[in-house]
Design a protein around this motif. Structure first.
Motif, short mmCIF file in Angstrom:
data_model
loop_
_atom_site.label_atom_id
_atom_site.label_comp_id
_atom_site.label_asym_id
_atom_site.label_seq_id
_atom_site.Cartn_x
_atom_site.Cartn_y
_atom_site.Cartn_z
N ASP A 35 18.64 -10.09 -16.95
CA ASP A 35 19.24 -9.36 -16.44
C ASP A 35 20.41 -10.29 -16.40
O ASP A 35 21.54 -9.95 -16.38
N ASP B 78 19.16 7.26 -10.81
CA ASP B 78 19.59 6.49 -12.19
C ASP B 78 18.36 6.52 -13.08
O ASP B 78 18.80 5.55 -14.43
N ASN B 79 17.00 6.00 -12.75
CA ASN B 79 16.35 5.89 -13.30
C ASN B 79 15.78 6.79 -14.58
O ASN B 79 14.57 6.94 -14.98
N GLN C 201 24.39 6.49 -15.84
CA GLN C 201 23.50 5.05 -16.97
C GLN C 201 24.51 5.48 -18.30
O GLN C 201 24.86 3.84 -18.44
N SER D 38 24.01 -3.24 -11.94
CA SER D 38 22.41 -2.61 -11.59
C SER D 38 22.22 -1.81 -12.64
O SER D 38 20.98 -1.11 -13.61
N ARG D 39 23.04 -0.93 -12.82
CA ARG D 39 23.17 0.44 -13.75
C ARG D 39 22.45 0.07 -14.35
O ARG D 39 22.21 0.23 -15.61
N HIS E 9 21.63 -3.00 -16.18
CA HIS E 9 20.97 -3.27 -16.10
C HIS E 9 19.51 -2.60 -16.45
O HIS E 9 18.85 -2.38 -17.39
N ARG E 10 19.73 -1.18 -15.41
CA ARG E 10 18.12 -0.58 -16.03
C ARG E 10 18.02 0.18 -17.43
O ARG E 10 17.56 0.71 -17.66
N ALA E 11 19.57 0.47 -17.25
CA ALA E 11 20.12 1.50 -18.66
C ALA E 11 19.75 1.02 -19.72
O ALA E 11 19.07 1.59 -20.56
N ALA F 223 17.29 -1.77 -19.84
CA ALA F 223 15.96 -1.68 -19.74
C ALA F 223 15.39 -0.51 -20.45
O ALA F 223 14.28 -0.29 -21.56
N LEU F 224 15.83 0.55 -20.21
CA LEU F 224 15.08 2.13 -20.91
C LEU F 224 15.46 2.48 -22.26
O LEU F 224 15.09 2.50 -22.62
#
Lengths: 179, 189
Positions: free
Chosen positions: A8, B98-99, B138, B168-169, B171-173, B175-176
């Motif tokens: 991150d 989101d995920n 995302q 945070s969005r 980062h998660r996007a 990662a996916l």
């Protein structure tokens, strides 16, 4: 920063979103850590791939879109509020207000019945001549003598005043001739 | 995508000139942004069309000196979000969190499907198709951050959320996306 940097944090680093101190620390760590360097390269590659894919798919906006926008707008009819709003535009409101003021100026005297009364200038001359007849010395600033005052208060004018009054009559005749 | 139409008044000359210039200069960017959000041409056309009608209607609220593109992107983002909500109401289904990736486009319902199903169907697809598997939020944040190169602050303004949420969005996007890409690579071997 001896341990590896979190993904991150590297994502933020790639997007230039770290505070200067944090950015400097990450930058220094990347100079020493091959693993984190590889991670950053992967993140940068993902960003590059996204941009390349987007650029490859980029197209002009179909002309149909603009045509539909204009069609929607030009076929619109003004709402009642929209019509009222037109009256508030300066180009309309200023001449309208001026017309209303002029109209009010003209209409108000008329509403009191006929034209406003006018006084002819000759009226004042006649009044002046009449005053001259009645008080021949008043305009000259002469001080009335007691005898004169008594004569003026008397209903029947003395011969002397009667003679002077002829001047006043002559004045009235002259003014009438001028008019 | 039949977004509800806003009330439109006939144009004044100044307003028409503003709209004409907006379409000429920013039509392409707006349409492509709408396409990246919606993932199909039909929805992108409707989004762009409605966005420019909103631009026309609200033209006086645009402040010279600020980014027009940010303004129109915010309009498109809001329209798209409204449309997702409208569809949610129509089909009585939940908008994915989101995920959770989603499928979208046309008038299909926004179904919630396991990621693996999408991955299986997306093997060998370009990255832009993988992007389409993200949730709406995302996808928006990835498009704005990675394709449009907006700062987190600018994205927060466009999306109407905090910088922390943007962070945070994203980062998660990503990662996916990495997982989707990695899965695709493994399948290609």
């Amino acid at each position: 920063m001896s341990n590896h940097i979190t993904t991150d944090l590297l994502v933020d680093y790639v997007h230039h979103e770290l505070a200067p101190e944090e950015d400097a620390l990450v930058h220094a760590h990347l100079g020493e850590c091959a693993g984190c360097r590889r991670e950053v390269e992967n993140e940068s590659a993902l960003t590059d791939a996204l941009r390349s894919a987007a650029a490859a798919e980029e197209t002009d906006m179909p002309s149909l879109v603009a045509a539909r926008v204009w069609e929607t707008i030009r076929s619109a009819r003004p709402s009642p509020l929209g019509r009222l709003a037109v009256l508030l535009r300066p180009a309309v409101a200023v001449p309208l207000a001026a017309a209303l003021v002029i109209g009010a100026y003209v209409a108000v005297p008329l509403s009191h019945g006929g034209p406003a009364p006018t006084i002819d200038a000759g009226y004042y001359f006649e009044q002046h001549a009449a005053a001259q007849v009645q008080y021949p010395l008043a305009e000259r600033g002469a001080t009335l003598q007691p005898a004169d005052r008594a004569a003026l208060e008397d209903d029947s004018p003395p011969a002397q005043l009667a003679e002077q009054s002829n001047v006043g009559v002559a004045t009235v005749d002259f003014i009438s001739a001028v008019r | 995508m039949a977004a509800p139409r806003a009330r439109v008044e006939p144009p004044s000359a100044e307003q028409a000139a503003f709209l004409e210039r907006a379409i000429q200069q920013y039509g392409k960017a707006t349409y492509n942004f709408a396409y990246r959000l919606a993932g199909n041409e039909a929805d992108a056309r409707d989004l762009a069309q409605e966005a420019f009608i909103r631009v026309y209607r609200a033209w006086r609220s645009f402040q010279p000196g600020t980014s027009f593109l940010s303004w129109v992107y915010r309009i498109v983002t809001n329209l798209y979000r409204d449309e997702l909500r409208r569809r949610k109401g129509r089909f009585q289904e939940e908008i994915p969190e989101d995920n959770v990736p989603q499928q979208f486009g046309g008038e299909r319902p926004l179904a919630v499907t396991p990621i693996d199903d999408y991955v299986e169907r997306q093997l060998g697809e370009p990255l832009s198709k993988a992007l389409a598997q993200l949730s709406a939020e995302q996808r928006q944040v990835v498009v704005l951050a990675d394709i449009e190169e907006y700062s987190y602050q600018e994205i927060a303004e466009v999306m109407g959320c905090s910088i922390g949420t943007v962070r945070s969005r994203l980062h998660r996007a990503r990662a996916l996306l990495r997982r989707l890409v990695e899965r695709a690579r493994q399948q290609q071997r």
